[in-house]
Design an enzyme around this catalytic site. Sequence first.
Site, PDB file in Angstrom:
ATOM      1  N   GLU A  36      -8.696  -0.930  19.815  1.00 27.36           N
ATOM      2  CA  GLU A  36      -9.679  -2.201  20.099  1.00 27.36           C
ATOM      3  C   GLU A  36     -10.339  -1.783  22.280  1.00 27.36           C
ATOM      4  OE1 GLU A  36      -7.065  -1.861  18.028  1.00 27.36           O
ATOM      5  OE2 GLU A  36      -7.781  -3.326  16.838  1.00 27.36           O
ATOM      6  N   HIS A  94      -4.236 -13.271  11.898  1.00 25.78           N
ATOM      7  CA  HIS A  94      -5.434 -13.584  11.935  1.00 25.78           C
ATOM      8  C   HIS A  94      -5.586 -14.829  11.792  1.00 25.78           C
ATOM      9  CE1 HIS A  94      -3.997  -9.686   8.760  1.00 25.78           C
ATOM     10  NE2 HIS A  94      -5.427  -9.145   9.396  1.00 25.78           N
TER      11      HIS A  94
END
Length: 674
Positions: free
Chosen positions: A407, A476
């Site tokens: 990322e 999540h």
Amino acid sequence: MDFDRNLHHGELGLTDAQMVEMYRLMLTARRVDDRMFALQRQGRAPFVVGSSGHEAVQVASVFALDRAKDWVLPYYRDMGVGLAWGFSPEDIFLGAFAKKSDPMSGGRQLPGHWSSPELRVLTQSSVIGTQYPHAVGIAQAIVTRGEDAVVVVYGGEGSTSEGDWHEAMNWAGIRKLPIVFVIENNHYAISVPSEEQVAGSLAARALGYGFPGVEVDGNRTLRVLKVMQEAVARARAGEGPTLIEAGTYRYYAHTSDDNDALYRSREEVETWRKRDPVARVRQYLIENRLLTEAEEDALDEEVVHVLAEAVELAEAAPAPDEPTSRVYARVIQPGPAATEPERTPTGETVNLITAINRALHEILEAYDDTVVFGQDVARRKGGVFKATQDLTERFGAKRCFNTPIAESSIIGAAIGMSAAGFKVIPEIQFADYIHPAFDQIVSEAARISFRSDGRWNVPIVIRTPYGAGIHGALYHSQSIESFYTHVPGLKVVVPSTPADVKGLLFTAVEDPDPVIFLEPKKLYRLAKGPYPEGEHRVPLGRAVIRHVGSDLTIIAYGAMAHFAMEAVPVLEELGISPEVIDLRSLKPLDWPTIEESIKKTSRALIVHEDNEFVGYGAEIAAQIADKTFEYLDAPVRRYALTDVPAMPYAGSLENELYPSPEGIVRHAQDLAKY
Ligand SMILES: Cc1ncc(C[n+]2csc(CCOP(=O)(O)OP(=O)(O)O)c2C)c(N)n1
């Protein structure tokens, strides 16, 4: 004297004049250091980073490049690179004295933080290693445009321990990008010797990333030039990156704040001084009859004189006087206040995720310079939620492609590519996984306009699904808005309808600043509405009244705006008239719309699914208390996630924690009664 045995500048394509010029630049770098440290001792320059000892690798590497088209990303010690690349001594001293006309940062950054759009030098920060993914992004831009330019990125051996270095090496190797990584291994990272930093050979690491690594004596000018020429030729021929590890030594302490006697001996420094690259070239010029000793002395005097003049001019220049300007490339002025719901646009009814996919197709169609990348975004898979489906099929692999699971470099490369002229729309697969990129977002993207005094800006739109309510568990489900709304330089938006998706995504892509585009994934399939036909824009910093009421104002965004609307008929049944504001834009905030509403209703309930403590609602509550105190009939209330570290998996636990329409009704009833 032992000098670059078997090498002559002529066989490397250098004229005699160029060889002398190389010496002049190395000598200038050396004399800049002498002058800087003297100024620092006199209390005239607050902070100095020396380059003495590194001149060969710094100056020679530039002589392998084309200054008309290549890019360089020098690090703070690269005085030789800066001078050879085209920065003037005056530019350098303006930075040292932190003057308004400092062309690199307008006096905002420490000296040696190179920057120049004209010279293709992307503004550098003090954060070790963050420059490497930027080089990847610039190289990606070069390849996408089909240019034959090369990017050279510099750093010390200490910087190769950072994840960003490894991520950039990996990405560069996979995509065979035209990058040369030049590592100036001076054997210390401040006090840490290289054997405590790197096990084995640094150069050999390149092989693991699929490209060559070369070790060179960084104090031998012509050898550096030779390996650099080979690396640049490889890059230009499309054969990919090269890592050059140039062994060298710094003669001064790490900076003017460091005492190197605490970690290295005088004998060691003296041993390296015998390998002085500047003295070696001086000797070479004499032996090869390019200059006489008298001419060399005259050259030295001339360099010292030029620097003295630059110091005089720079020191007399005015100090900077605008501490708050250039935070954004485009400042958004809020207002006027919204008081009525917006007209519903016409268009086919779709859900939120379809709207995202359609808007991306429209944006890539409308703007040739837009690029999408991230994990799994390419081809028919088109992302784990299918937001980017078929973009690769339609626009090609240069416009939508997969990246490694890394990322920090996804955002770092987006920064580099956007600095090189693209509008980049990276996807972070889940907001929960954006944390490794925090540094690139906060220390780099958010500060680039400010730290370069407005000379650079990075128009990137970071799309990421966020929030809970889908049994996504701890990793999540996170809400991340308060981390980023806290940071000047960023803009943060949250659409909750298909129409706002299109309007905000277009506006975000057209904005010159970095925008974080938070997608409430709970709404991906739940929120349905018209997808506007034709041109449709939602301005940044503009909230929307979803429902007009008179008893209290519910301020929400994302899934909670949706829940607030579910609560409306129930509250009306109970005789309470709620006004619902969907913020849409968290930064900048549409304060005028909130203010008008509170003046009318006198009660405020703020709802979000992020934790309550220091959550986004705390800022709104503070502003309401501060600016509309006399209008309030009740305390400002927040309804948000209890302070648990993250959302648990079990439905029974998530249902208990996740704010709900019923909970909004309860809180609104309480507030109305107050
Ligand atoms: C991410 C980060 N961690 C720590 C620092 C503090 N710091 C500044 S320079 C430096 C040493 C860097 O060494 P190296 O990369 O070998 O370059 P050199 O200074 O030796 O040329 C450190 C630890 C920083 N600037 N950034």
